[in-house]
Design a protein around this motif. Structure first.
Motif, mmCIF file in Angstrom:
data_model
loop_
_atom_site.group_PDB
_atom_site.id
_atom_site.type_symbol
_atom_site.label_atom_id
_atom_site.label_comp_id
_atom_site.label_asym_id
_atom_site.label_seq_id
_atom_site.Cartn_x
_atom_site.Cartn_y
_atom_site.Cartn_z
ATOM 1 N N GLY A 38 4.255 14.432 9.592
ATOM 2 C CA GLY A 38 3.063 13.927 8.931
ATOM 3 C C GLY A 38 3.203 13.929 7.423
ATOM 4 N N ASP A 39 3.823 14.985 6.881
ATOM 5 C CA ASP A 39 4.024 15.063 5.431
ATOM 6 C C ASP A 39 4.948 13.963 4.942
ATOM 7 N N GLU A 40 6.014 13.671 5.691
ATOM 8 C CA GLU A 40 6.940 12.611 5.297
ATOM 9 C C GLU A 40 6.263 11.247 5.340
ATOM 10 N N ALA A 41 5.446 11.042 6.343
ATOM 11 C CA ALA A 41 4.780 9.752 6.487
ATOM 12 C C ALA A 41 3.769 9.496 5.378
ATOM 13 N N SER A 42 3.146 10.567 4.877
ATOM 14 C CA SER A 42 2.102 10.406 3.865
ATOM 15 C C SER A 42 2.604 10.604 2.441
ATOM 16 N N ALA A 43 3.835 11.069 2.272
ATOM 17 C CA ALA A 43 4.363 11.366 0.935
ATOM 18 C C ALA A 43 4.532 10.095 0.105
ATOM 19 N N ALA A 44 4.292 10.218 -1.191
ATOM 20 C CA ALA A 44 4.574 9.128 -2.130
ATOM 21 C C ALA A 44 6.050 9.200 -2.507
ATOM 22 N N LEU A 45 6.759 8.084 -2.380
ATOM 23 C CA LEU A 45 8.184 8.039 -2.679
ATOM 24 C C LEU A 45 8.451 7.079 -3.825
ATOM 25 N N ARG A 46 9.476 7.378 -4.583
ATOM 26 C CA ARG A 46 9.909 6.434 -5.608
ATOM 27 C C ARG A 46 10.299 5.130 -4.921
ATOM 28 N N GLY A 47 9.768 4.039 -5.381
ATOM 29 C CA GLY A 47 9.985 2.736 -4.769
ATOM 30 C C GLY A 47 8.729 2.176 -4.140
ATOM 31 N N ASP A 48 7.777 3.071 -3.781
ATOM 32 C CA ASP A 48 6.508 2.600 -3.221
ATOM 33 C C ASP A 48 5.804 1.631 -4.164
ATOM 34 N N GLU A 49 5.961 1.897 -5.461
ATOM 35 C CA GLU A 49 5.225 1.116 -6.452
ATOM 36 C C GLU A 49 5.694 -0.338 -6.549
ATOM 37 N N ILE A 50 6.849 -0.647 -5.987
ATOM 38 C CA ILE A 50 7.366 -2.018 -6.056
ATOM 39 C C ILE A 50 6.504 -2.963 -5.231
ATOM 40 N N VAL A 161 15.213 10.049 5.649
ATOM 41 C CA VAL A 161 13.901 9.406 5.766
ATOM 42 C C VAL A 161 14.060 7.945 5.345
ATOM 43 N N LEU A 162 13.558 7.055 6.175
ATOM 44 C CA LEU A 162 13.635 5.623 5.899
ATOM 45 C C LEU A 162 12.225 5.039 5.869
ATOM 46 N N ARG A 163 11.875 4.448 4.733
ATOM 47 C CA ARG A 163 10.555 3.827 4.594
ATOM 48 C C ARG A 163 10.698 2.336 4.292
ATOM 49 N N ASN A 164 9.830 1.557 4.897
ATOM 50 C CA ASN A 164 9.711 0.127 4.601
ATOM 51 C C ASN A 164 8.299 -0.176 4.134
ATOM 52 N N ARG A 165 8.190 -1.033 3.149
ATOM 53 C CA ARG A 165 6.898 -1.554 2.710
ATOM 54 C C ARG A 165 7.021 -3.071 2.607
ATOM 55 N N VAL A 166 6.105 -3.759 3.269
ATOM 56 C CA VAL A 166 6.139 -5.221 3.302
ATOM 57 C C VAL A 166 4.754 -5.764 2.985
ATOM 58 N N ALA A 167 4.696 -6.752 2.104
ATOM 59 C CA ALA A 167 3.454 -7.487 1.842
ATOM 60 C C ALA A 167 3.673 -8.914 2.320
ATOM 61 N N TYR A 168 2.934 -9.318 3.325
ATOM 62 C CA TYR A 168 3.122 -10.643 3.896
ATOM 63 C C TYR A 168 2.452 -11.708 3.026
ATOM 64 N N LEU A 169 3.032 -12.910 3.077
ATOM 65 C CA LEU A 169 2.414 -14.035 2.406
ATOM 66 C C LEU A 169 1.131 -14.415 3.127
ATOM 67 N N GLU A 170 0.260 -15.115 2.429
ATOM 68 C CA GLU A 170 -1.009 -15.546 3.022
ATOM 69 C C GLU A 170 -0.751 -16.331 4.307
ATOM 70 N N GLY A 171 -1.424 -15.932 5.360
ATOM 71 C CA GLY A 171 -1.268 -16.607 6.636
ATOM 72 C C GLY A 171 -0.141 -16.094 7.495
#
Length: 214
Positions: A38-50, A161-171
């Motif tokens: 749970g701590d790993e999933a909620s932690a702020a990591l360098r790179g999140d801000e991108i 620990v491997l994290r992915n962050r994705v912002a999808y295009l509209e639609g």
């Protein structure tokens, strides 16, 4: 079609329907946080801000019985036309990603630095942050996708620990329903592949040290 075949198809359809219906409540968190605390999933990591406003964030983890410095080269050399990603090459290559997962360390791909760019199939992957033996952040601007690898010493072992962050295009937010389970299939294979390679590398080092000592 026989009555038995109809019953089998009906039962299979019902099972799939129940699985899909139960996914948001029972399976989604496990899918998004496979292996992570749970701590790993909620932690702020360098790179999140991108990608600050991600439509999809996953955090997955695995324990590797090797120190970070033995895991690190397997991460650095990853990529299209490089050492692959240690997952299902045949599937990735259906999308033209040119993946050929290496079983050895390839020295020609170890000189990675922040700002380095290389092809990832049809797009460009950029090294957004790099801290040797600790952190590797890659970013694909065209896909609004950032991937973060974090190495955390755990006694004589390493938590990867491997994290992915994705912002999808509209639609395109509908893609989340596909990428969540598909991502787990590919990334759990990737993490196990890194683990197997790093642990094998460590065993070979022990054998070499033992031989030198004898």
């Amino acid at each position: 079609m026989t009555g038995k075949s109809i019953r089998i198809l009906s039962g299979g359809g019902l099972a799939i329907g129940l699985l899909a219906a139960s996914y948001p409540l029972l399976w989604r968190r496990w899918c998004l946080t496979w292996g992570a605390s749970g701590d790993e999933a909620s932690a702020a990591l360098r790179g999140d801000e991108i990608v600050p406003r991600a439509d999809l964030m996953t955090t997955r983890a695995i324990v590797i019985n090797a120190p970070p410095e033995r895991v690190w080269p397997w991460l650095v050399q990853m990529g299209s036309g490089r050492a692959g990603t240690y997952t299902y090459d045949w599937l990735e290559n259906l999308f033209g990603l040119d993946m050929h997962s290496a079983e050895v360390i390839l020295p020609q791909f170890l000189d990675l630095t922040e700002g380095h760019e290389f092809a990832f199939g049809p797009v460009t992957m950029r090294v957004a942050a790099l801290e040797p033996d600790h952190l590797l952040v890659t970013w694909v601007p065209e896909w609004n996708w950032v991937r973060i690898f974090l190495l955390v010493p755990d006694g004589r072992a390493t938590r990867l620990v491997l994290r992915n962050r994705v912002a999808y295009l509209e639609g395109e937010r509908w893609k989340r329903a596909i990428t969540e389970p598909a991502g787990l299939v590919m990334e759990s294979k990737m993490l196990r592949g890194i683990k197997a390679r790093a642990e094998s590398d460590r065993r070979q080092a022990w054998q070499s040290d033992w031989a030198d000592a004898s």
